[in-house]
Design a protein around this motif. Structure first.
Motif, PDB file in Angstrom:
ATOM      1  N   ASP A   1     -36.381   6.054 -34.426  1.00 43.24           N
ATOM      2  CA  ASP A   1     -35.045   6.121 -33.834  1.00 43.24           C
ATOM      3  C   ASP A   1     -35.044   6.549 -32.368  1.00 43.24           C
ATOM      4  O   ASP A   1     -34.112   6.241 -31.643  1.00 43.24           O
ATOM      5  N   GLN A   2     -36.053   7.238 -31.904  1.00 40.11           N
ATOM      6  CA  GLN A   2     -36.101   7.666 -30.505  1.00 40.11           C
ATOM      7  C   GLN A   2     -36.781   6.583 -29.668  1.00 40.11           C
ATOM      8  O   GLN A   2     -37.953   6.267 -29.867  1.00 40.11           O
ATOM      9  N   ALA A   3     -36.025   6.052 -28.725  1.00 36.97           N
ATOM     10  CA  ALA A   3     -36.487   4.890 -27.951  1.00 36.97           C
ATOM     11  C   ALA A   3     -37.824   5.130 -27.251  1.00 36.97           C
ATOM     12  O   ALA A   3     -38.700   4.266 -27.277  1.00 36.97           O
ATOM     13  N   ILE A   4     -37.999   6.280 -26.634  1.00 32.64           N
ATOM     14  CA  ILE A   4     -39.238   6.528 -25.893  1.00 32.64           C
ATOM     15  C   ILE A   4     -40.446   6.592 -26.839  1.00 32.64           C
ATOM     16  O   ILE A   4     -41.518   6.075 -26.527  1.00 32.64           O
ATOM     17  N   MET A   5     -40.258   7.182 -27.998  1.00 32.65           N
ATOM     18  CA  MET A   5     -41.338   7.220 -29.001  1.00 32.65           C
ATOM     19  C   MET A   5     -41.625   5.811 -29.530  1.00 32.65           C
ATOM     20  O   MET A   5     -42.789   5.420 -29.683  1.00 32.65           O
ATOM     21  N   ARG A   6     -40.556   5.072 -29.813  1.00 38.60           N
ATOM     22  CA  ARG A   6     -40.702   3.713 -30.340  1.00 38.60           C
ATOM     23  C   ARG A   6     -41.495   2.850 -29.369  1.00 38.60           C
ATOM     24  O   ARG A   6     -42.442   2.161 -29.756  1.00 38.60           O
ATOM     25  N   GLU A   7     -41.133   2.906 -28.090  1.00 39.38           N
ATOM     26  CA  GLU A   7     -41.838   2.099 -27.093  1.00 39.38           C
ATOM     27  C   GLU A   7     -43.285   2.552 -26.923  1.00 39.38           C
ATOM     28  O   GLU A   7     -44.174   1.728 -26.714  1.00 39.38           O
ATOM     29  N   GLY A   8     -43.530   3.849 -27.026  1.00 36.70           N
ATOM     30  CA  GLY A   8     -44.898   4.353 -26.949  1.00 36.70           C
ATOM     31  C   GLY A   8     -45.750   3.867 -28.105  1.00 36.70           C
ATOM     32  O   GLY A   8     -46.898   3.465 -27.920  1.00 36.70           O
ATOM     33  N   ILE A   9     -45.183   3.895 -29.305  1.00 36.07           N
ATOM     34  CA  ILE A   9     -45.904   3.415 -30.492  1.00 36.07           C
ATOM     35  C   ILE A   9     -46.216   1.932 -30.342  1.00 36.07           C
ATOM     36  O   ILE A   9     -47.339   1.482 -30.617  1.00 36.07           O
ATOM     37  N   VAL A  10     -45.236   1.167 -29.895  1.00 35.75           N
ATOM     38  CA  VAL A  10     -45.440  -0.277 -29.706  1.00 35.75           C
ATOM     39  C   VAL A  10     -46.564  -0.518 -28.700  1.00 35.75           C
ATOM     40  O   VAL A  10     -47.465  -1.320 -28.944  1.00 35.75           O
ATOM     41  N   ARG A  11     -46.541   0.199 -27.598  1.00 32.03           N
ATOM     42  CA  ARG A  11     -47.560   0.007 -26.559  1.00 32.03           C
ATOM     43  C   ARG A  11     -48.957   0.322 -27.094  1.00 32.03           C
ATOM     44  O   ARG A  11     -49.914  -0.425 -26.862  1.00 32.03           O
ATOM     45  N   VAL A  12     -49.087   1.424 -27.815  1.00 34.77           N
ATOM     46  CA  VAL A  12     -50.392   1.810 -28.369  1.00 34.77           C
ATOM     47  C   VAL A  12     -50.881   0.765 -29.366  1.00 34.77           C
ATOM     48  O   VAL A  12     -52.054   0.366 -29.356  1.00 34.77           O
TER      49      VAL A  12
ATOM     50  N   ARG B   1     -54.268 -11.279 -36.215  1.00 38.91           N
ATOM     51  CA  ARG B   1     -53.925  -9.888 -35.933  1.00 38.91           C
ATOM     52  C   ARG B   1     -52.969  -9.385 -37.010  1.00 38.91           C
ATOM     53  O   ARG B   1     -52.149 -10.141 -37.515  1.00 38.91           O
ATOM     54  N   LEU B   2     -53.082  -8.107 -37.332  1.00 38.82           N
ATOM     55  CA  LEU B   2     -52.148  -7.512 -38.280  1.00 38.82           C
ATOM     56  C   LEU B   2     -50.763  -7.469 -37.664  1.00 38.82           C
ATOM     57  O   LEU B   2     -50.601  -7.078 -36.509  1.00 38.82           O
TER      58      LEU B   2
ATOM     59  N   GLU C   1     -50.012  -2.459 -29.591  1.00 42.13           N
ATOM     60  CA  GLU C   1     -50.350  -3.712 -28.907  1.00 42.13           C
ATOM     61  C   GLU C   1     -51.667  -3.599 -28.144  1.00 42.13           C
ATOM     62  O   GLU C   1     -52.469  -4.540 -28.166  1.00 42.13           O
ATOM     63  N   LYS C   2     -51.911  -2.472 -27.497  1.00 42.18           N
ATOM     64  CA  LYS C   2     -53.195  -2.275 -26.801  1.00 42.18           C
ATOM     65  C   LYS C   2     -54.352  -2.254 -27.793  1.00 42.18           C
ATOM     66  O   LYS C   2     -55.476  -2.603 -27.444  1.00 42.18           O
ATOM     67  N   GLY C   3     -54.062  -1.850 -29.030  1.00 37.38           N
ATOM     68  CA  GLY C   3     -55.085  -1.825 -30.059  1.00 37.38           C
ATOM     69  C   GLY C   3     -55.300  -3.160 -30.747  1.00 37.38           C
ATOM     70  O   GLY C   3     -56.095  -3.264 -31.675  1.00 37.38           O
ATOM     71  N   GLY C   4     -54.568  -4.183 -30.308  1.00 37.57           N
ATOM     72  CA  GLY C   4     -54.783  -5.518 -30.847  1.00 37.57           C
ATOM     73  C   GLY C   4     -53.850  -5.916 -31.977  1.00 37.57           C
ATOM     74  O   GLY C   4     -54.004  -6.986 -32.566  1.00 37.57           O
ATOM     75  N   PHE C   5     -52.872  -5.081 -32.280  1.00 39.13           N
ATOM     76  CA  PHE C   5     -51.912  -5.411 -33.329  1.00 39.13           C
ATOM     77  C   PHE C   5     -50.776  -6.251 -32.754  1.00 39.13           C
ATOM     78  O   PHE C   5     -50.457  -6.161 -31.566  1.00 39.13           O
ATOM     79  N   GLU C   6     -50.140  -7.039 -33.591  1.00 44.20           N
ATOM     80  CA  GLU C   6     -48.959  -7.803 -33.201  1.00 44.20           C
ATOM     81  C   GLU C   6     -47.730  -7.072 -33.730  1.00 44.20           C
ATOM     82  O   GLU C   6     -47.525  -7.006 -34.944  1.00 44.20           O
ATOM     83  N   VAL C   7     -46.932  -6.503 -32.846  1.00 42.20           N
ATOM     84  CA  VAL C   7     -45.695  -5.839 -33.263  1.00 42.20           C
ATOM     85  C   VAL C   7     -44.624  -6.917 -33.350  1.00 42.20           C
ATOM     86  O   VAL C   7     -44.219  -7.491 -32.340  1.00 42.20           O
ATOM     87  N   VAL C   8     -44.188  -7.205 -34.587  1.00 41.59           N
ATOM     88  CA  VAL C   8     -43.243  -8.303 -34.796  1.00 41.59           C
ATOM     89  C   VAL C   8     -41.808  -7.900 -34.520  1.00 41.59           C
ATOM     90  O   VAL C   8     -40.988  -8.744 -34.157  1.00 41.59           O
TER      91      VAL C   8
END
Length: 83
Positions: free
Chosen positions: A14-25, A6-7, A27-34
């Motif tokens: 900097d905005q926590a809610i945006m950051r968590e949303g990006i991470v969730r999207v 996985r990539l 990860e659901k798409g198969g990426f590994e958020v390191v």
């Protein structure tokens, strides 16, 4: 058969809610958020430590909230051209 690698993604936002949303999207798409970073300096430091394949970053980030994220991305790219 082996599963394809996985990539590995580093997220700068900097905005926590945006950051968590990006991470969730991602990860659901198969990426590994390191890792994630909430400011540009931390983003550069974490790129050096985690050696991601991809960096997804906000342009306007602390500390100055101007183009710090963009400058951080350029610094990461200069240090690690494969990112």
């Amino acid at each position: 058969m082996a599963e394809p690698a996985r990539l590995r993604v580093l997220v700068g936002e900097d905005q926590a809610i945006m950051r968590e949303g990006i991470v969730r999207v991602l990860e659901k798409g198969g990426f590994e958020v390191v890792e994630t970073a909430a400011d540009a300096r931390d983003l550069v430091n974490k790129a050096r430590v985690y050696h991601p394949d991809v960096v997804v970053t906000d342009i306007q980030m602390p500390p100055d909230r101007t183009d710090d994220g963009l400058r951080a991305a350029l610094e990461i790219r200069a240090a690690e051209p494969d990112v």
